[in-house]
Design a protein around this motif. Structure first.
Motif, PDB file in Angstrom:
ATOM      1  N   VAL A   1       4.786  13.549   9.794  1.00  0.00           N
ATOM      2  CA  VAL A   1       4.068  14.368  10.776  1.00  0.00           C
ATOM      3  C   VAL A   1       2.697  13.755  11.061  1.00  0.00           C
ATOM      4  O   VAL A   1       2.276  13.619  12.208  1.00  0.00           O
ATOM      5  N   LEU A   2       2.033  13.331   9.982  1.00  0.00           N
ATOM      6  CA  LEU A   2       0.690  12.761  10.139  1.00  0.00           C
ATOM      7  C   LEU A   2       0.729  11.463  10.957  1.00  0.00           C
ATOM      8  O   LEU A   2      -0.007  11.308  11.924  1.00  0.00           O
ATOM      9  N   PHE A   3       1.614  10.536  10.564  1.00  0.00           N
ATOM     10  CA  PHE A   3       1.585   9.208  11.174  1.00  0.00           C
ATOM     11  C   PHE A   3       2.340   9.124  12.490  1.00  0.00           C
ATOM     12  O   PHE A   3       2.054   8.281  13.314  1.00  0.00           O
ATOM     13  N   ARG A   4       3.368   9.987  12.661  1.00  0.00           N
ATOM     14  CA  ARG A   4       4.193   9.862  13.865  1.00  0.00           C
ATOM     15  C   ARG A   4       3.748  10.824  14.966  1.00  0.00           C
ATOM     16  O   ARG A   4       4.037  10.596  16.123  1.00  0.00           O
ATOM     17  N   ILE A   5       3.051  11.897  14.593  1.00  0.00           N
ATOM     18  CA  ILE A   5       2.696  12.884  15.628  1.00  0.00           C
ATOM     19  C   ILE A   5       1.180  13.018  15.801  1.00  0.00           C
ATOM     20  O   ILE A   5       0.644  12.814  16.884  1.00  0.00           O
ATOM     21  N   VAL A   6       0.495  13.329  14.702  1.00  0.00           N
ATOM     22  CA  VAL A   6      -0.933  13.649  14.835  1.00  0.00           C
ATOM     23  C   VAL A   6      -1.763  12.403  15.181  1.00  0.00           C
ATOM     24  O   VAL A   6      -2.546  12.413  16.128  1.00  0.00           O
ATOM     25  N   LEU A   7      -1.584  11.317  14.414  1.00  0.00           N
ATOM     26  CA  LEU A   7      -2.408  10.131  14.656  1.00  0.00           C
ATOM     27  C   LEU A   7      -2.232   9.545  16.058  1.00  0.00           C
ATOM     28  O   LEU A   7      -3.224   9.236  16.718  1.00  0.00           O
ATOM     29  N   PRO A   8      -0.993   9.383  16.525  1.00  0.00           N
ATOM     30  CA  PRO A   8      -0.873   8.807  17.880  1.00  0.00           C
ATOM     31  C   PRO A   8      -1.544   9.655  18.953  1.00  0.00           C
ATOM     32  O   PRO A   8      -2.086   9.117  19.916  1.00  0.00           O
ATOM     33  N   ILE A   9      -1.534  10.975  18.769  1.00  0.00           N
ATOM     34  CA  ILE A   9      -2.142  11.821  19.799  1.00  0.00           C
ATOM     35  C   ILE A   9      -3.667  11.842  19.659  1.00  0.00           C
ATOM     36  O   ILE A   9      -4.393  11.901  20.645  1.00  0.00           O
ATOM     37  N   ALA A  10      -4.147  11.775  18.425  1.00  0.00           N
ATOM     38  CA  ALA A  10      -5.596  11.893  18.202  1.00  0.00           C
ATOM     39  C   ALA A  10      -6.303  10.541  18.241  1.00  0.00           C
ATOM     40  O   ALA A  10      -7.507  10.486  18.007  1.00  0.00           O
ATOM     41  N   TRP A  11      -5.594   9.454  18.553  1.00  0.00           N
ATOM     42  CA  TRP A  11      -6.239   8.147  18.403  1.00  0.00           C
ATOM     43  C   TRP A  11      -7.478   7.943  19.276  1.00  0.00           C
ATOM     44  O   TRP A  11      -8.401   7.254  18.848  1.00  0.00           O
ATOM     45  N   PRO A  12      -7.572   8.535  20.486  1.00  0.00           N
ATOM     46  CA  PRO A  12      -8.841   8.347  21.216  1.00  0.00           C
ATOM     47  C   PRO A  12     -10.027   8.883  20.418  1.00  0.00           C
ATOM     48  O   PRO A  12     -11.118   8.312  20.472  1.00  0.00           O
ATOM     49  N   GLY A  13      -9.812   9.949  19.680  1.00  0.00           N
ATOM     50  CA  GLY A  13     -10.864  10.487  18.825  1.00  0.00           C
ATOM     51  C   GLY A  13     -11.250   9.496  17.745  1.00  0.00           C
ATOM     52  O   GLY A  13     -12.429   9.282  17.462  1.00  0.00           O
ATOM     53  N   PHE A  14     -10.243   8.848  17.155  1.00  0.00           N
ATOM     54  CA  PHE A  14     -10.520   7.849  16.124  1.00  0.00           C
ATOM     55  C   PHE A  14     -11.285   6.656  16.707  1.00  0.00           C
ATOM     56  O   PHE A  14     -12.189   6.129  16.063  1.00  0.00           O
ATOM     57  N   LEU A  15     -10.919   6.256  17.922  1.00  0.00           N
ATOM     58  CA  LEU A  15     -11.622   5.138  18.558  1.00  0.00           C
ATOM     59  C   LEU A  15     -13.097   5.490  18.765  1.00  0.00           C
ATOM     60  O   LEU A  15     -13.998   4.689  18.487  1.00  0.00           O
ATOM     61  N   THR A  16     -13.345   6.722  19.239  1.00  0.00           N
ATOM     62  CA  THR A  16     -14.728   7.164  19.434  1.00  0.00           C
ATOM     63  C   THR A  16     -15.489   7.174  18.109  1.00  0.00           C
ATOM     64  O   THR A  16     -16.611   6.659  18.015  1.00  0.00           O
ATOM     65  N   VAL A  17     -14.854   7.735  17.080  1.00  0.00           N
ATOM     66  CA  VAL A  17     -15.494   7.783  15.761  1.00  0.00           C
ATOM     67  C   VAL A  17     -15.773   6.370  15.257  1.00  0.00           C
ATOM     68  O   VAL A  17     -16.857   6.076  14.745  1.00  0.00           O
ATOM     69  N   ALA A  18     -14.809   5.461  15.436  1.00  0.00           N
ATOM     70  CA  ALA A  18     -14.988   4.086  14.964  1.00  0.00           C
ATOM     71  C   ALA A  18     -16.143   3.408  15.695  1.00  0.00           C
ATOM     72  O   ALA A  18     -16.990   2.766  15.063  1.00  0.00           O
TER      73      ALA A  18
END
Lengths: 291, 311
Positions: free
Chosen positions: A197-214
């Motif tokens: 659930v974490l790697f296949r659903i949540v991360l792909p959808i939330a990745w713009p947030g991760f890019l901003t945080v990075a």
């Protein structure tokens, strides 16, 4: 895409009534004066970096008619900027990855796992992200000395993890919260575990947030000064910001070389910013507003 | 209150984030095991937070009541450190410099930011170009922007030479000079945030006021400013906090000099902690700074709850 707060429709601007008539020429004049105020000092700095010491003294604001390209290589070697960049790279990557992991898993717990007491955790994060560095700086310094973390890159990285994570967690949480629960409910019914659930659903959808945080943590770690100058003592371990500061303080008043070193330090972030400016601006304004 | 940044993702500032509830009763079937897993995911965040922020923060409060030098033991001396602040002229001067700095930043960069954002909000083309250029100084590292201006203001070859003023070396011009340098790197951020807020103003308000014969200035005063009051209030209060914590530009450009003319609370704390072996007193200064920002944050929260303030 995932939106935490209602964003303003794009067409709002075009319907502004004042857009129908042309602004006064003075309008553009002021905009250009502000433009020059923002960019002029940087342009002069770049010019200075190409001048010889004597030319700089004779004509400080003029064009570099005989560009001294060797200033850059001289500054690079005399200021030991290579080592500074390597240290900064370690710090920036370590901070970026660590903040994404720490804040990502925290945000996941708060938004998708029904963390018991999540209201309290939320309040705690809000409070701790608004505490000034000056409050914990002094004991932290002596604690780090005792733990052997003082004057180590890893010690500085841990501090960056701690101070950038609360904001990053709140930002990522707002991304993850907007993902419909039906997605992971459906996946669980199909037999997916927590990791799936974490790697296949949540991360792909939330990745713009991760890019901003990075991006925000990379820029902050690269530019940070107070903690870097306090916690790194040895020349060979300094990140580029304090390498540059030490060069500027310790070296003669050779402004041409200092400018060259400054331009070298400035270049990577300005290029990255111009490439990704929209995401940078969004991330930084959100981070700035978060304290 | 939202600050639309312009792109796909828009983030609520964390100060207002907890409004949304994410508890879903239906998915609580796992019970305490799921709760345990959730806490395991929180663990890294909590460990680094306790180690770096909360733990040393609490220690600061403790050390602020001691005569700790930074090395060796410490003795409990009650509120002596806090009492000392009232008679310590270095503390008083630094505090006044922070107050001066706050007023300067509430007027000059805020005014410039509002002005720039208003001009951009009325521009038809090149908005993105101006937005990017105004923002560039903000991403320049403090050490580099300090160096840019040190060279520009230099009495040997910069503006200082032409005007015959040693901007950073003269005690009457040093603090304003540092404030101008910091303004240069800061106001672009304000432009971006104010512009986003102004683009959210309901266009029909402008239309209505235009029909009533309002000129640009009247529209700015009676429509734009009241409409962005939440952003204005938020940034105003944040400016107060940031002004009391200012460190980088002062430490880099003048180190508090000449003769203490630019000393502020955070540079004073730094000197006391790491040069003067007065870690206890430095801890007390840190506690005072935290209290100041705590009071501002608390008053922001209280004002937000009052309907008539609309922030």
């Amino acid at each position: 895409m995932t939106v935490a707060a209602p964003s303003i429709p794009r067409n709002v601007r075009s319907s502004h009534p004042s857009r129908s008539r042309a602004p006064h020429p003075a309008f553009y004049l002021v905009l250009i004066v502000l433009f020059a105020f923002a960019l002029g000092p940087i342009v002069i700095f770049v010019f200075d970096s190409l001048k010889s010491q004597s030319q700089l003294a004779a004509d400080p604001l003029g064009l570099p008619l005989h560009p001294q390209w060797h200033n850059f290589s001289d500054a690079w070697s005399q200021a030991a900027m290579g080592a500074g960049f390597v240290n900064s790279a370690v710090i920036v990557v370590g901070t970026m990855v660590g903040v994404c992991v720490i804040a990502g898993s925290g945000a996941y717990a708060m938004s998708r796992l029904d963390l018991p007491g999540s209201g309290g955790v939320m309040a705690y994060l809000l409070v701790s992200s608004s505490l000034p560095i000056q409050l914990f700086l002094v004991p932290l310094f002596f604690l780090w000395t005792r733990l052997g973390l003082y004057d180590t890159l890893f010690g500085l990285i841990i501090i960056y993890w701690a101070i950038f994570s609360p904001f990053a967690t709140l930002l990522l949480r707002s991304f993850m919260i907007s993902i419909p629960h039906d997605y992971d409910d459906a996946a669980r019914i199909d037999g997916a575990g927590e990791w799936a659930v974490l790697f296949r659903i949540v991360l792909p959808i939330a990745w713009p947030g991760f890019l901003t945080v990075a991006l925000v943590s990379a820029l902050s770690a690269y530019n940070e000064f107070l903690l870097a100058v306090t916690f790194i003592q040895t020349n060979g371990k300094m990140p580029i910001s304090t390498t540059f500061f030490a060069f500027q303080q310790g070296f003669t008043q050779n402004y041409a070389l200092i400018s060259a070193a400054g331009v070298i330090m400035l270049a990577p972030m300005v290029i990255l910013f111009l490439l990704l400016q929209r995401r940078f601006v969004d991330g930084i304004t959100a981070a700035g507003l978060g304290g | 209150m939202a600050f639309p940044g312009g792109a796909s993702a828009t983030v609520e500032p964390p100060a207002t984030a907890p409004a949304r509830s994410d508890r879903r009763q239906g998915s609580k079937k796992g019970g305490s095991r799921r709760g345990l897993i959730a806490w395991l995911f929180m663990l890294p965040l909590i460990v680094v937070n306790l180690l770096v922020i909360a733990g040393p923060g609490v220690l600061s409060v403790y050390y602020s009541f001691t005569d700790w030098s930074g090395i060796g033991g410490s003795h409990f001396i009650g509120i002596a450190n806090y009492r000392k602040m009232f008679t310590d002229s270095a503390f008083g001067d630094a505090f006044l410099h922070n107050v001066w700095w706050t007023l300067f930043f509430l007027i000059v960069p805020m005014g410039m930011g509002l002005f720039g954002a208003y001009l951009l909000s009325r521009l038809r083309r090149f908005v993105t170009l101006f937005r990017v250029i105004y923002f560039v100084p903000y991403i320049v590292a403090s050490v580099v922007s300090a160096s840019i201006w040190q060279s520009l203001l230099s009495p040997e070859h910069g503006i200082g030479k032409f005007l015959g003023v040693n901007f950073l070396g003269n005690s009457s011009t040093a603090l304003p000079s540092v404030a101008v340098v910091n303004t240069w790197s800061w106001w672009g951020f304000l432009v971006i945030v104010f512009l986003a807020a102004m683009q959210g103003v309901n266009p029909s308000l402008y239309e209505a006021s235009g029909l009533d014969g309002a000129n640009s200035w009247q529209q700015f005063w009676h429509v734009t400013l009241p409409s962005i009051r939440p952003t204005l209030m938020f940034l105003g209060l944040m400016t107060i906090i940031w002004s009391f914590l200012v460190f980088d530009y002062i430490y880099i450009l003048t180190q508090g000099g000449p003769a203490g003319a630019t000393e502020v609370l955070s540079t004073l704390q730094y000197r006391d902690a790491f040069e003067n072996q007065q870690a206890g007193y430095a801890a007390a200064i840190g506690v005072v700074l935290a209290l100041i920002s705590g009071v501002v944050v608390a008053s922001y929260q209280i004002l937000r709850r009052r309907r008539d303030w609309d922030i």
